[in-house]
Design a protein around this motif. Structure first.
Motif, PDB file in Angstrom:
ATOM      1  N   VAL A  15      76.990  13.752 -54.092  1.00 32.57           N
ATOM      2  CA  VAL A  15      77.223  13.120 -52.799  1.00 32.57           C
ATOM      3  C   VAL A  15      78.584  13.585 -52.284  1.00 32.57           C
ATOM      4  O   VAL A  15      79.489  13.869 -53.068  1.00 32.57           O
ATOM      5  CB  VAL A  15      77.158  11.571 -52.918  1.00 32.57           C
ATOM      6  CG1 VAL A  15      78.290  11.024 -53.749  1.00 32.57           C
ATOM      7  CG2 VAL A  15      77.134  10.912 -51.560  1.00 32.57           C
ATOM      8  N   ALA A  16      78.699  13.687 -50.976  1.00 34.10           N
ATOM      9  CA  ALA A  16      79.953  14.076 -50.327  1.00 34.10           C
ATOM     10  C   ALA A  16      80.255  13.075 -49.223  1.00 34.10           C
ATOM     11  O   ALA A  16      79.392  12.291 -48.815  1.00 34.10           O
ATOM     12  CB  ALA A  16      79.844  15.483 -49.737  1.00 34.10           C
ATOM     13  N   VAL A  17      81.467  13.129 -48.740  1.00 33.07           N
ATOM     14  CA  VAL A  17      81.842  12.365 -47.556  1.00 33.07           C
ATOM     15  C   VAL A  17      82.035  13.371 -46.425  1.00 33.07           C
ATOM     16  O   VAL A  17      82.814  14.319 -46.557  1.00 33.07           O
ATOM     17  CB  VAL A  17      83.128  11.546 -47.787  1.00 33.07           C
ATOM     18  CG1 VAL A  17      83.557  10.843 -46.509  1.00 33.07           C
ATOM     19  CG2 VAL A  17      82.924  10.542 -48.908  1.00 33.07           C
ATOM     20  N   LEU A  18      81.280  13.166 -45.337  1.00 32.87           N
ATOM     21  CA  LEU A  18      81.366  14.022 -44.156  1.00 32.87           C
ATOM     22  C   LEU A  18      82.378  13.410 -43.196  1.00 32.87           C
ATOM     23  O   LEU A  18      82.269  12.236 -42.841  1.00 32.87           O
ATOM     24  CB  LEU A  18      80.000  14.136 -43.479  1.00 32.87           C
ATOM     25  CG  LEU A  18      79.972  14.819 -42.110  1.00 32.87           C
ATOM     26  CD1 LEU A  18      80.366  16.285 -42.205  1.00 32.87           C
ATOM     27  CD2 LEU A  18      78.596  14.654 -41.469  1.00 32.87           C
ATOM     28  N   ALA A  19      83.342  14.201 -42.775  1.00 36.70           N
ATOM     29  CA  ALA A  19      84.340  13.777 -41.794  1.00 36.70           C
ATOM     30  C   ALA A  19      84.091  14.527 -40.496  1.00 36.70           C
ATOM     31  O   ALA A  19      84.080  15.756 -40.475  1.00 36.70           O
ATOM     32  CB  ALA A  19      85.748  14.058 -42.303  1.00 36.70           C
ATOM     33  N   VAL A  30      81.329   9.367 -43.337  1.00 36.62           N
ATOM     34  CA  VAL A  30      80.053   8.833 -43.790  1.00 36.62           C
ATOM     35  C   VAL A  30      79.633   9.576 -45.064  1.00 36.62           C
ATOM     36  O   VAL A  30      79.790  10.795 -45.161  1.00 36.62           O
ATOM     37  CB  VAL A  30      78.976   8.957 -42.674  1.00 36.62           C
ATOM     38  CG1 VAL A  30      78.696  10.385 -42.315  1.00 36.62           C
ATOM     39  CG2 VAL A  30      77.711   8.225 -43.041  1.00 36.62           C
ATOM     40  N   PRO A  31      79.127   8.840 -46.073  1.00 40.66           N
ATOM     41  CA  PRO A  31      78.619   9.517 -47.265  1.00 40.66           C
ATOM     42  C   PRO A  31      77.303  10.221 -46.947  1.00 40.66           C
ATOM     43  O   PRO A  31      76.485   9.700 -46.180  1.00 40.66           O
ATOM     44  CB  PRO A  31      78.417   8.384 -48.273  1.00 40.66           C
ATOM     45  CG  PRO A  31      78.292   7.150 -47.447  1.00 40.66           C
ATOM     46  CD  PRO A  31      79.038   7.384 -46.163  1.00 40.66           C
ATOM     47  N   VAL A  32      77.117  11.406 -47.530  1.00 39.30           N
ATOM     48  CA  VAL A  32      75.914  12.201 -47.280  1.00 39.30           C
ATOM     49  C   VAL A  32      75.454  12.879 -48.567  1.00 39.30           C
ATOM     50  O   VAL A  32      76.238  13.118 -49.469  1.00 39.30           O
ATOM     51  CB  VAL A  32      76.158  13.293 -46.202  1.00 39.30           C
ATOM     52  CG1 VAL A  32      76.477  12.673 -44.854  1.00 39.30           C
ATOM     53  CG2 VAL A  32      77.262  14.259 -46.620  1.00 39.30           C
ATOM     54  N   VAL A  33      74.153  13.160 -48.617  1.00 45.06           N
ATOM     55  CA  VAL A  33      73.627  14.080 -49.616  1.00 45.06           C
ATOM     56  C   VAL A  33      73.454  15.422 -48.919  1.00 45.06           C
ATOM     57  O   VAL A  33      73.292  15.484 -47.703  1.00 45.06           O
ATOM     58  CB  VAL A  33      72.309  13.579 -50.248  1.00 45.06           C
ATOM     59  CG1 VAL A  33      72.554  12.298 -51.025  1.00 45.06           C
ATOM     60  CG2 VAL A  33      71.225  13.383 -49.212  1.00 45.06           C
ATOM     61  N   TYR A  34      73.490  16.473 -49.697  1.00 44.99           N
ATOM     62  CA  TYR A  34      73.535  17.808 -49.105  1.00 44.99           C
ATOM     63  C   TYR A  34      72.995  18.828 -50.097  1.00 44.99           C
ATOM     64  O   TYR A  34      72.850  18.551 -51.294  1.00 44.99           O
ATOM     65  CB  TYR A  34      74.988  18.169 -48.741  1.00 44.99           C
ATOM     66  CG  TYR A  34      75.860  18.245 -49.975  1.00 44.99           C
ATOM     67  CD1 TYR A  34      76.026  19.446 -50.647  1.00 44.99           C
ATOM     68  CD2 TYR A  34      76.438  17.101 -50.511  1.00 44.99           C
ATOM     69  CE1 TYR A  34      76.784  19.512 -51.805  1.00 44.99           C
ATOM     70  CE2 TYR A  34      77.183  17.146 -51.665  1.00 44.99           C
ATOM     71  CZ  TYR A  34      77.358  18.367 -52.304  1.00 44.99           C
ATOM     72  OH  TYR A  34      78.082  18.426 -53.468  1.00 44.99           O
ATOM     73  N   ALA A  35      72.745  20.010 -49.577  1.00 53.23           N
ATOM     74  CA  ALA A  35      72.380  21.145 -50.422  1.00 53.23           C
ATOM     75  C   ALA A  35      73.242  22.326 -50.003  1.00 53.23           C
ATOM     76  O   ALA A  35      73.549  22.502 -48.820  1.00 53.23           O
ATOM     77  CB  ALA A  35      70.902  21.482 -50.272  1.00 53.23           C
TER      78      ALA A  35
END
Length: 143
Positions: A15-19, A30-35
């Motif tokens: 998980v990452a935090v998108l700014a 916001v926290p996000v899942v990503y590839a």
């Protein structure tokens, strides 16, 4: 932490935090899942319940495509602390092969997308322009 090491942390983090930049220039996190695909980070709107309307992250990135993502490792042993950041420029993908590519990458990475949670779009594709990070194990040097 070198750029190569920072990118490698994104490979394993879940998980990452998108700014992004919100209305009035305020930060929006916001926290996000990503590839990860080479130097692109993919994420998408999925079928989990939302409040309605376009998500703030989408409207923010339409207005200001520059953004950052942060992943981190925290624990009680502060000698093992680290963070890695990806700075880049986002594109909003409404459909077609690019959305299908994002969906495939996310299904490969997260089992939840293979059994119940649908990717409905739009997708966000971030072209990473800079990888950086910090690790206590590196003596506190930031990259």
């Amino acid at each position: 932490m070198t750029p190569v090491e920072a990118r490698a942390r994104f490979e394993t983090a879940r998980v990452a935090v998108l700014a992004s930049i919100g209305p009035g220039g305020l930060p929006h996190l916001v926290p996000v899942v990503y590839a990860l695909d080479d130097d692109q980070i993919h994420m998408a709107v999925d079928s989990k319940p939302k409040r309605g309307g376009e998500l703030a992250r989408i409207s923010n990135l339409r207005a200001h495509p520059q953004c950052a993502l942060l992943v981190l490792g925290y624990g009680d042993d502060w000698q093992r602390l680290w963070w890695a950041r990806a700075d880049g420029r986002a594109s909003i993908v409404e459909g077609g092969p690019a959305l299908e590519r994002t969906a495939a990458l996310l299904r490969d990475r997260y089992p939840q997308y293979r059994g119940g949670t649908e990717i409905i779009g739009p997708a966000i594709v971030i072209q990473v322009e800079r990888w950086s990070g910090w690790s206590a194990a590196d003596g506190g040097r930031a990259g």
